[in-house]
Design a protein around this motif. Sequence first.
Motif, PDB file in Angstrom:
ATOM      1  N   VAL B 159       0.948  -1.127  -0.008  1.00 40.09           N
ATOM      2  CA  VAL B 159       0.033  -0.223   0.082  1.00 40.09           C
ATOM      3  C   VAL B 159       0.928   1.339  -0.121  1.00 40.09           C
ATOM      4  CG1 VAL B 159      -1.740   1.285   1.151  1.00 40.09           C
ATOM      5  CG2 VAL B 159      -1.855  -1.234   1.142  1.00 40.09           C
ATOM      6  N   ALA B 160       2.014   1.251   0.843  1.00 39.02           N
ATOM      7  CA  ALA B 160       2.968   2.340   1.072  1.00 39.02           C
ATOM      8  C   ALA B 160       3.614   2.606  -0.617  1.00 39.02           C
ATOM      9  CB  ALA B 160       3.907   1.963   1.887  1.00 39.02           C
ATOM     10  N   ALA B 161       4.000   1.481  -1.148  1.00 44.67           N
ATOM     11  CA  ALA B 161       4.407   1.952  -2.730  1.00 44.67           C
ATOM     12  C   ALA B 161       3.394   2.498  -3.481  1.00 44.67           C
ATOM     13  CB  ALA B 161       4.795   0.479  -3.281  1.00 44.67           C
ATOM     14  N   HIS B 162       2.156   2.423  -3.416  1.00 43.22           N
ATOM     15  CA  HIS B 162       1.106   2.952  -4.248  1.00 43.22           C
ATOM     16  C   HIS B 162       1.005   4.728  -3.842  1.00 43.22           C
ATOM     17  CE1 HIS B 162      -0.058  -1.037  -5.598  1.00 43.22           C
ATOM     18  NE2 HIS B 162      -0.498  -0.058  -6.512  1.00 43.22           N
ATOM     19  N   ALA B 163       1.440   5.006  -2.485  1.00 43.66           N
ATOM     20  CA  ALA B 163       1.378   6.279  -2.073  1.00 43.66           C
ATOM     21  C   ALA B 163       2.369   7.027  -1.935  1.00 43.66           C
ATOM     22  CB  ALA B 163       0.496   6.156  -0.401  1.00 43.66           C
ATOM     23  N   HIS B 254       1.075  -2.922  15.603  1.00 48.08           N
ATOM     24  CA  HIS B 254       0.572  -3.250  16.886  1.00 48.08           C
ATOM     25  C   HIS B 254      -0.889  -3.198  17.076  1.00 48.08           C
ATOM     26  CE1 HIS B 254       4.151  -3.778  18.675  1.00 48.08           C
ATOM     27  NE2 HIS B 254       4.707  -2.543  18.901  1.00 48.08           N
ATOM     28  N   ALA B 255      -1.602  -1.962  16.961  1.00 46.18           N
ATOM     29  CA  ALA B 255      -3.136  -1.955  16.905  1.00 46.18           C
ATOM     30  C   ALA B 255      -3.382  -0.752  16.157  1.00 46.18           C
ATOM     31  CB  ALA B 255      -3.366  -1.427  18.240  1.00 46.18           C
ATOM     32  N   ASP B 256      -4.931  -0.664  15.923  1.00 47.25           N
ATOM     33  CA  ASP B 256      -5.218   0.383  15.074  1.00 47.25           C
ATOM     34  C   ASP B 256      -5.140   1.747  15.458  1.00 47.25           C
ATOM     35  OD1 ASP B 256      -6.727   1.627  13.153  1.00 47.25           O
ATOM     36  OD2 ASP B 256      -8.468   0.736  13.332  1.00 47.25           O
ATOM     37  N   GLN B 257      -4.353   2.520  14.794  1.00 47.69           N
ATOM     38  CA  GLN B 257      -4.011   3.860  15.056  1.00 47.69           C
ATOM     39  C   GLN B 257      -4.698   4.776  14.136  1.00 47.69           C
ATOM     40  OE1 GLN B 257      -0.677   2.104  14.365  1.00 47.69           O
ATOM     41  NE2 GLN B 257      -0.502   1.392  16.494  1.00 47.69           N
ATOM     42  N   SER B 258      -5.672   4.739  13.363  1.00 44.34           N
ATOM     43  CA  SER B 258      -6.277   5.315  12.568  1.00 44.34           C
ATOM     44  C   SER B 258      -6.718   6.593  13.078  1.00 44.34           C
ATOM     45  CB  SER B 258      -7.319   4.125  11.546  1.00 44.34           C
ATOM     46  OG  SER B 258      -8.343   4.048  12.719  1.00 44.34           O
ATOM     47  N   THR B 267      -2.855   2.037   6.186  1.00 44.29           N
ATOM     48  CA  THR B 267      -3.533   0.766   6.796  1.00 44.29           C
ATOM     49  C   THR B 267      -2.503   0.446   7.869  1.00 44.29           C
ATOM     50  OG1 THR B 267      -4.030  -1.580   6.496  1.00 44.29           O
ATOM     51  CG2 THR B 267      -2.171  -0.681   5.011  1.00 44.29           C
ATOM     52  N   GLY B 268      -2.546  -0.768   8.381  1.00 46.83           N
ATOM     53  CA  GLY B 268      -1.975  -1.228   9.687  1.00 46.83           C
ATOM     54  C   GLY B 268      -1.436  -2.679   9.883  1.00 46.83           C
ATOM     55  N   ALA B 269      -0.492  -2.893  10.434  1.00 43.40           N
ATOM     56  CA  ALA B 269      -0.248  -4.331  10.762  1.00 43.40           C
ATOM     57  C   ALA B 269      -0.605  -4.635  12.355  1.00 43.40           C
ATOM     58  CB  ALA B 269       1.197  -4.792  10.670  1.00 43.40           C
ATOM     59  N   VAL B 303      -2.894 -12.576  13.112  1.00 49.20           N
ATOM     60  CA  VAL B 303      -2.455 -11.117  12.892  1.00 49.20           C
ATOM     61  C   VAL B 303      -3.747 -10.584  12.162  1.00 49.20           C
ATOM     62  CG1 VAL B 303      -0.080 -11.282  13.120  1.00 49.20           C
ATOM     63  CG2 VAL B 303      -1.006 -11.821  10.698  1.00 49.20           C
ATOM     64  N   LYS B 304      -3.890  -9.237  11.567  1.00 48.59           N
ATOM     65  CA  LYS B 304      -4.878  -8.945  10.818  1.00 48.59           C
ATOM     66  C   LYS B 304      -4.365  -7.344  10.362  1.00 48.59           C
ATOM     67  CE  LYS B 304      -7.414  -6.824  14.828  1.00 48.59           C
ATOM     68  NZ  LYS B 304      -8.677  -7.076  15.755  1.00 48.59           N
ATOM     69  N   THR B 305      -5.142  -7.000   9.534  1.00 47.13           N
ATOM     70  CA  THR B 305      -4.858  -5.562   8.762  1.00 47.13           C
ATOM     71  C   THR B 305      -5.843  -4.625   9.288  1.00 47.13           C
ATOM     72  OG1 THR B 305      -5.736  -6.129   6.688  1.00 47.13           O
ATOM     73  CG2 THR B 305      -3.396  -6.290   6.867  1.00 47.13           C
ATOM     74  N   SER B 306      -5.169  -3.328   9.715  1.00 41.22           N
ATOM     75  CA  SER B 306      -6.232  -2.310   9.869  1.00 41.22           C
ATOM     76  C   SER B 306      -7.218  -2.080   8.631  1.00 41.22           C
ATOM     77  CB  SER B 306      -5.694  -0.925  10.295  1.00 41.22           C
ATOM     78  OG  SER B 306      -4.752  -0.978  10.984  1.00 41.22           O
ATOM     79  N   PRO B 307      -8.546  -1.489   8.578  1.00 37.22           N
ATOM     80  CA  PRO B 307      -9.087  -1.174   7.421  1.00 37.22           C
ATOM     81  C   PRO B 307      -8.261   0.098   6.570  1.00 37.22           C
ATOM     82  CG  PRO B 307     -10.233  -1.245   9.632  1.00 37.22           C
ATOM     83  CD  PRO B 307      -8.966  -1.354  10.143  1.00 37.22           C
ATOM     84  N   TYR B 308      -8.373  -0.107   5.730  1.00 33.39           N
ATOM     85  CA  TYR B 308      -7.758   0.915   4.683  1.00 33.39           C
ATOM     86  C   TYR B 308      -8.469   2.594   5.092  1.00 33.39           C
ATOM     87  CZ  TYR B 308      -6.311  -2.912   1.787  1.00 33.39           C
ATOM     88  OH  TYR B 308      -5.879  -3.903   1.201  1.00 33.39           O
ATOM     89  N   GLY B 309      -7.355   3.513   5.227  1.00 28.50           N
ATOM     90  CA  GLY B 309      -7.540   4.872   5.261  1.00 28.50           C
ATOM     91  C   GLY B 309      -7.829   5.498   3.852  1.00 28.50           C
ATOM     92  N   PRO B 310      -8.233   6.942   3.853  1.00 31.52           N
ATOM     93  CA  PRO B 310      -8.468   7.517   2.722  1.00 31.52           C
ATOM     94  C   PRO B 310      -7.354   7.599   1.645  1.00 31.52           C
ATOM     95  CG  PRO B 310      -8.226   8.999   4.576  1.00 31.52           C
ATOM     96  CD  PRO B 310      -8.201   7.573   5.237  1.00 31.52           C
ATOM     97  N   GLY B 311      -6.025   7.567   2.310  1.00 36.08           N
ATOM     98  CA  GLY B 311      -4.874   7.670   1.399  1.00 36.08           C
ATOM     99  C   GLY B 311      -4.470   6.529   0.456  1.00 36.08           C
ATOM    100  N   ALA B 312      -5.318   5.248   0.874  1.00 40.18           N
ATOM    101  CA  ALA B 312      -4.982   4.111   0.110  1.00 40.18           C
ATOM    102  C   ALA B 312      -5.762   4.258  -0.989  1.00 40.18           C
ATOM    103  CB  ALA B 312      -5.229   2.830   1.115  1.00 40.18           C
TER     104      ALA B 312
END
Lengths: 307, 375
Positions: B159-163, B254-258, B267-269, B303-312
């Motif tokens: 996701v970072a690579a696209h942003a 670690h946790a959702d920091q959105s 997004t997040g790990a 493990v899970k991923t955070s929901p996508y933010g507006p920047g994704a």
Amino acid sequence: MDSGLGWLGVPLAVVGGALRVSTPFLFVSLGECLTEKSGRINLGLEGVLVMGAMTGYAVSYYTGSPWLGVLGAGFAGLLLGVLHALICNLPRVNDIAVGIGLMLFGTGLAFFLGKPFVQPSAPLLHAIEFGAWSDSTQIRSALRVNPLFIGGILLALSMHWAFRNTRWGMVVRMVGDSADAARAMGYSVNRVRLMATACGSFFAGVGGAFLSLYYPGSWNEGLSSGQGLMAVALVIFARWRPIACFWAALLFGGAAALGPALQSVGVTGGYYLFNAAPYVLTLAIMIATCSPHRTLAGAPGELSVTK
Amino acid sequence: MNSRKSPVTRRSVLKALALTGAATAAGPAFWPRAEAAGSLVVGVIYVGPKDDYGYSQAQAQAAAAIRKIPGLTVVEQEKVAETTDVQKVMASMIEQDEATLLFPTSFGYFDPHVLKMAEKYPEIRFAHCGGLWQAGKHPKNVGSYFGYIDECQYLNGVVAAHATKTKKLGFIAAKPIPQVLRNINAFTLGAQSVKPDITTQVIFTGDWLLPVKEAEAANSLIDQGIDVMTMHVDSPKVIVETCERRRIHVCGYHADQSALAPKGYLTGAEWNWITPYTTHVKAAMSGTSMPNILRGGLKEGYVKTSPYGPGASAAARKRADGVKAKMMKGEYVIFKGPLKDNTGRTVIPAGTSHVQTDVVLEQMDYLVAGVIGKV
């Protein structure tokens, strides 16, 4: 976002870091300078700093006004300072021991009361943009200066002036240099020291508010990594001169920024060493300024360390 | 500064030890603390505050979830240092709260603290977070659970690579230990899978919780033109907030920091510790043997991923979801040859691929090509 600055970024980051990181050092060292000028050492300012950080964040969170937070932090510091002074006013009490007690008490109390404020985000202080003239985001970010920093400079200047030119300043210095002389002049040594310690702790509390309300701008338990203690060493380095405290604070702030700045341009070896720069600096200063043959120039005569 | 309920003295611990010895000698019938009637006391110990937006919060979320299991009581203690303090806390949880299953969650609790207590209390279960338990070397009543969070860091990288516009990513890490290096490498490989010429600049701060240094590191990186950041520190709050203030994108950990970066969060790990916690609780309640090694990634629900933010962007989401779907099926290999580290040495030869369960990956001591930094 423009591209990076490369090596030019290092001095810029050090300057920016000095402006960002130095403010707590500045306030704590000015507070300690005032306290020590009255002949007493307050080692508890580390605890006051942490307590101020917690109180500032909490007040800002509840009231929505970061400036009320700064004020609240100052008053929390003031209370701890009064506590220190009152205990030290008792006969045969060692101010250094009380200071260490206060340091533990202040940090412990702040951790205890600060529990509910780790998670929420409080409104933070805004900065003044001195870099608005520049197109470079890096320069703009480095020159983003908090009003508290400017307040610190003004405080240093006014303390410098007051110690020389006002009755109050003279009284504080006299109490610090010779308690007997002050008593002969009819001043209450204990009362002067109480006020000096209380004011000094007020400043340190404001320094704590800077940590939680501006940079890094969050409350948690690892917030102060010994800034309060380092500031005490810094006062000795500055030879109890407020203006010199300001330069010393800048130097320490810049040293703290050196490690991350070097790593960001790819100097990756020895980062533990660069990160230790402020502490190495403290140690070097202590070694360079101490001598078995003379007391430190400028040290107040009543200080228990110099007696 | 650590609040302890009532301190357990050396004498009481010795006494308890003697009792334990006597009880074991006299036979199991003598010992009153058999796991009776499906009731269980679980003790959870955190190194930081449990609402720190980080490591401890992720553990506390699992503790809160298992609380709902009937017959189960959870006792918790926060801010326990990785010193003999944790031994005292464990002893008091065992002696006073009668906990029989402990989750000492911090990495540094394991050796020697958990090991010592496990010898003293052989009938108590110690579930430690991290990958340190080894068969034959460590006691049977100790287990370790850990998740392959590098899968999520890989997705962060995609996701970072696209942003990123500058093709420079930043990673603020605490210490160069294998788990951290694996995350840095996975993040970089994920980004390079989209744009091969992307670099990741690493800053090691030296310890797990240093807010001023973390903020300083974030600012230095941003000044160098980095426009997407991620991290591996105990509490990412300061870094995420700094990134939001400097208007760059950030991937959480670690946790959702959105909530801290409503604009910049991509997004997040995240950990999903509910899975191993439930496994341990079930084993303790039914009296089956201690699960010594629990590992899993996205597929196993660790493990899970955070929901996508507006920047994704839509493209980023599509690509990351595709990789994620393969990971969920267990078909995606992150670390495969040919792979070179950033000094030019070949670390994985062509034709070799390490699946997630491969223990070689847990001894990682290199940074892959494209990472600017040194171990």
